[in-house]
Design an enzyme around this catalytic site. Structure first.
Site, short mmCIF file in Angstrom:
data_model
loop_
_atom_site.label_atom_id
_atom_site.label_comp_id
_atom_site.label_asym_id
_atom_site.label_seq_id
_atom_site.Cartn_x
_atom_site.Cartn_y
_atom_site.Cartn_z
N GLU A 484 9.11 -1.50 5.90
CA GLU A 484 9.01 -2.62 4.96
C GLU A 484 9.42 -2.25 3.54
O GLU A 484 10.06 -3.02 2.86
CB GLU A 484 7.58 -3.17 4.96
CG GLU A 484 7.11 -3.49 6.36
CD GLU A 484 5.78 -4.19 6.41
OE1 GLU A 484 5.44 -4.89 5.45
OE2 GLU A 484 5.07 -4.03 7.43
N GLU A 792 -0.27 5.01 9.45
CA GLU A 792 -0.77 3.64 9.32
C GLU A 792 -1.92 3.38 10.30
O GLU A 792 -2.84 2.64 10.00
CB GLU A 792 0.38 2.67 9.60
CG GLU A 792 0.01 1.21 9.46
CD GLU A 792 1.20 0.30 9.74
OE1 GLU A 792 2.12 0.72 10.47
OE2 GLU A 792 1.20 -0.83 9.24
C1 BGC Z 1 2.00 -3.48 5.61
C2 BGC Z 1 0.73 -3.11 4.91
C3 BGC Z 1 0.22 -4.32 4.20
C4 BGC Z 1 -0.11 -5.31 5.27
C5 BGC Z 1 -0.78 -6.54 4.81
C6 BGC Z 1 1.67 -4.52 6.62
O1 BGC Z 1 2.72 -4.92 7.38
O2 BGC Z 1 2.65 -2.39 6.12
O3 BGC Z 1 0.56 -1.89 4.48
O4 BGC Z 1 -0.74 -4.14 3.27
O5 BGC Z 1 1.02 -5.60 6.04
O6 BGC Z 1 -1.11 -7.31 5.85
#
Ligand code: BGC
Length: 904
Positions: A484, A792
């Protein structure tokens, strides 16, 4: 330029900074802040600032250690001006020698910038709009990249220099990303300029010193420009053209001649453009460089550009240019392979470290037309085979080099990737390790701390957080570097305290906060990530579920909580001042939503007046991400379904908890900013919200509506539980943690407060067990699995070694790194900017020794402890405090260099 210190003055001031940077050449403010570290206990200080003619434009003096930076208040600074300043301090031995530094001023005011936007000849980028659903379903373009993406362009223009030059500055920027050259030589060492900003509001302008690059007669200024963040494929969906469809460049050169004259030259209609050797260059997809198409000398004098095309000079200047502030992105290091091996699909390179950057190859003896492909990934399968951990639309992360038949050293210029492994296809033989390097890219922040201890796993955990910070501090703070790269506000909010220990993050985050403010919606809400493009708003308006969220508790609150963290750690009120109006607008937005809406579950219920009044105080009806990724909520469901569970279960309570916390922080900020009435009002509102929350959601014994750790953690951390019920709530939390086998079950929002809450409510052993836990979910599980960055997902590699398609470089859960400094090492600031500290290591944490340091704005705090033996501490001038070990408390004065205690 570097700071100079007068000779023979051991105790002269040092580390002189303007706008928190050493000798910046183009500051973006008329009120620069000056800081320095005195050579000894400073009783008084004197500072003066001189302009280029040697005239003093400001003089200031004061006593003691200034509470924050000293702010310039002299005659108006000149745009493109050059200044010098000096400072000295009075210590017990008298006045120190003067220490000096310099700063330059950017083009500051409207009108300073005159150059138009110039578009190279180009076909506009293909507009691709992908939704989250496309992404989840694995949709995407059917056409290969070379047919969809477009080349980077070259723009050249000559300028004439007819007299000796004493100083020359090039101010340049682009819609896209660019590299500028003067007479064929790249200016500066910055990459990915102008950096990412919320471009429809701000585009940053770089300033380069080109004095030495100019020569008498004709000179050529070249710019190569690629799609970058402006037109390229960005964000989770990989949609293109999120800010515009066409790239453009602009530059303005300010030349000071020896005869005293000054001339401003700029890019314009005389320029010519051509496609360059990059057949395409996209930040996510990767780039394709065809060496056969290189035009040697294109940016030097004597090149025949007669077949180049005219450029288009744009009339509109609607996109506000701002001076770039903070540290640029640079090549900050190189990593050599730890393993190079042959596979059926190509040469597999292991760099031994998940990182962010690109691969540089030394290519020798390739035939003309040979295609070399470099793919990237962060993890391999359990049996060490290639595994693409990030898949999805426009997420190829693959670079292509096409040989001209000549030897080459190839490093991509207009892209970067997140990876530990690279797979190289097309070589005749396995490359020699010396011919392959990973070039690490990051915003070039100075290091600010270290942590090392007797358990290598904890030391590694700290280093993993550092690497994730480095890899995600690339122009803006991002969630992850491969999927992202969005400036998620919540991620930064939870990681900000940890970030301050590792590097000097203030200017970097000040610039990002300027983007967050620029992106604030007209109703006062703060977006969930910034920079934010209008495409994101369109998308949110058409999607359902959490994809429809554009503002969210815990994320939007970054506008208050990040500035507050920065104030606490750096003691500079400017960050509060700058963000104060935006904070208030966010608070007003929450208040308005609270007043006018109730959560969906209550929408058709007739509320009694008391409940209605309470509900009218609580910001609990906007959707948010809840305690995002709380482990138990993800179990047993496909990911895209599972991620909706925590928001659904916890969203209603997360909203008002952050609302109260933000009100409290804003009240404190108001006090610092000298606004006592607003401070009192905000504090009173915070108390009202807390009382309403307690009445609505906290039962008589401190129980909350949903038995999830994160809710209890936040409720206790943010004081949402009335005093008489705190013990009950804490006991429930402890039960929840034990019920999960002494493991955490918190998400993004709960995790940063979990250990503190357990600690402060008397469950210290439990906090230790959670930290030392090695079954997933836990920090050390990942370390035991060989993690080199923060993941993550806690079990991104399953116990049997199977990796999942997730991010292996996500700093959010690295928030625990702050705990390592504050509680394990035990360096805790108790006054803004570390003016006062409590040194209180956890000697019972299971470690035999810890060594750590933090470079505070007042200088370095250095600490080493060894259980059962000694504690050595050194405090710089201006920092004093208490050392607590068990029941012993020792008062330490500023500048104390050593405290040695016989530790129990
Ligand atoms: C991101 C996160 C973000 C989150 C919020 C994700 O796809 O990678 O780190 O804060 O979405 O929903």
């Amino acid at each position: 330029m570097t700071n100079t210190v007068a000779p023979h003055s051991m105790s002269a001031c040092r580390d002189l900074r303007t706008e928190h940077l050493i000798a910046p050449i183009a500051i973006g403010t008329e009120r620069p802040r000056f800081t320095w570290i005195p050579g000894g206990e400073q009783r008084a200080w004197e500072l003066d600032v001189e302009d280029a003619a040697g005239e003093t434009v400001w003089r200031a003096e004061g006593t003691g250690f200034p509470r924050g930076p000293v702010v310039y208040d002299g005659t108006a600074l000149d745009a493109n001006g050059a200044y010098a300043w000096r400072v000295r301090s009075l210590t017990s031995e008298g006045w120190t020698a003067w220490a000096t530094s310099t700063f330059g001023v950017a083009l500051l005011r409207p009108g300073d910038w005159q150059a138009p936007w110039v578009e190279p000849a180009q076909a506009g980028t293909l507009i691709e709009r992908w939704t989250l659903l496309d992404w989840i379903r694995g949709g995407g373009p059917a056409t290969p990249e070379q047919d969809r993406l477009r080349p980077a362009n070259l723009v050249r223009q000559a300028i004439e220099i007819d007299r000796p030059v004493v100083r020359a500055r090039l101010y340049a920027t682009a819609r896209g990303i660019y590299q500028a050259t003067v007479n064929g030589v790249t200016v500066g060492d910055e990459v990915l300029a102008p950096g990412f900003d919320s471009y429809l509001h701000r585009v940053s302008v770089q300033c380069y010193d080109i004095t030495a690059a100019l020569r008498p007669g004709e000179n050529v200024i070249g710019i190569a420009v690629a799609d970058g963040w402006w037109t390229g494929r960005i964000g989770i969906t990989g949609s293109s053209a999120q800010f515009g469809q066409r790239t453009a460049v602009a530059w303005q050169a300010h030349i000071d001649y020896a005869d005293g004259a000054t001339e401003v030259m700029m890019l314009g209609a005389r320029a010519r453009s051509s496609a360059g050797p990059w057949l395409y260059a996209d930040l996510f997809v990767g780039e394709c460089y065809d060496a056969r198409k290189a035009r040697p000398g294109w940016d030097a004098v004597g090149f025949d550009a007669s077949d180049w095309q005219p450029v288009r000079v744009l009339e509109d200047s609607t996109h506000t240019l701002v001076p770039f502030t903070g540290e640029p992105v640079r090549r900050v290091g190189e990593v050599a392979p730890v393993d190079v091996r042959e596979t059926d699909e190509g040469a597999l390179i292991d760099f031994g470290q998940v990182l962010v950057g690109r691969v540089r190859l030394r290519l020798r003896g390739l035939p003309e037309g040979r295609r070399i492909t470099i793919e990237h990934t962060e993890v391999l399968t359990a049996d060490a085979a290639w595994f693409q951990n990030i898949v999805g639309i426009n997420k190829e992360q693959a670079d292509v080099f096409v040989s001209s038949g000549e030897d080459a050293d190839y490093e991509p210029a207009f892209t970067f990737h997140g990876f530990r492994y690279a797979r190289i296809v097309g070589l005749d033989a396995l490359p020699a390790p010396a011919d392959v390097r990973a070039v690490v890219l990051a915003s070039d922040l100075a290091d600010a701390g270290s942590f090392e201890c007797s358990d290598p796993r904890l030391t590694r955990l700290h280093r993993n957080a550092v690497w994730s910070q480095r890899g995600n501090f690339v122009s803006i703070p991002t969630d992850c570097p491969q999927r992202e790269r969005a400036g998620w506000t919540g991620d930064m909010q939870v990681f900000a305290p940890a970030a301050t220990n590792n590097s000097r993050v203030l200017p970097f985050l000040e610039r990002w906060l300027a983007n967050v403010r620029a992106d604030q919606f007209s109703d006062g809400a703060v977006p969930i990530f910034s920079p934010w493009s209008p495409v994101n708003s369109d998308m949110a308006a058409t999607e359902g579920g959490i994809a429809a969220v554009s503002r969210a508790a815990g994320w939007s609150d970054a506008i208050a909580l990040v500035p507050w963290t920065l104030y606490e750690r750096y003691g500079d009120p400017r960050v509060l001042e700058e963000n104060w109006p935006a904070m208030l607008r966010w608070i007003d937005y929450q208040r308005e939503v609270a007043r006018t809406r109730v959560p969906d579950r209550l929408a058709s219920t007739e509320l009694d007046p008391v409940t209605r009044d309470r509900q009218a105080l609580l910001y609990n009806s906007d959707q948010n991400f809840g305690d995002w990724l709380a482990p138990s909520t993800l179990e047993g469901r496909p990911v895209h379904e599972a991620i909706g569970i925590a928001p659904a279960l916890t969203g209603e309570y997360i909203g008002p908890m952050y609302q109260a916390q933000t009100l409290t922080v804003a009240a404190r900020a108001a006090e610092i900013l000298g606004r006592p009435e607003e401070a009192a009002d905000l504090a009173a509102r915070a108390a009202e919200v807390r009382a309403a929350f307690a009445a609505e959601y906290v039962d008589v014994s401190g129980g909350l509506p949903v038995p999830l750790q994160g809710l209890y953690v936040l409720a206790l951390a943010f004081d949402m539980i009335p005093e008489d019920r705190r013990r009950g709530a804490a006991a429930r939390l402890a039960e929840l943690v034990r019920a999960r086998g002494d493991r955490l079950d918190t998400g993004f929002l709960g995790t940063p407060h979990l250990l503190d809450v357990l600690w402060e409510t008397g469950y210290r052993d439990l906090a230790r067990r959670v930290l030392w836990q090695s079954e997933p979910p836990s920090w050390l599980y990942a370390v035991d699995r060989g993690a080199t960055t923060m993941w993550e997902n806690w079990a991104a590699i399953a116990p049997d070694g199977t990796p999942s398609a997730t991010s292996f470089n996500h700093y959010a859960f690295g928030c625990v790194d702050d705990w390592l400094f504050r509680r394990i090492a035990g360096i805790r600031p108790t006054a803004p900017g570390y003016a006062e500290v409590v040194i209180e290591p956890d000697l019972d944490c299971g470690l035999s020794w810890v060594r750590a340091h933090v470079d505070t704005p007042r200088g370095r705090i250095q600490l080493a402890w060894e259980r059962g033996r000694t504690l050595e501490l050194s405090l710089p001038p201006g920092v004093s405090g208490r050392v607590r070990t068990g029941d012993d408390v020792v008062v330490v004065h500023e500048g104390t260099t050593l405290v040695a205690l016989g530790l129990a």
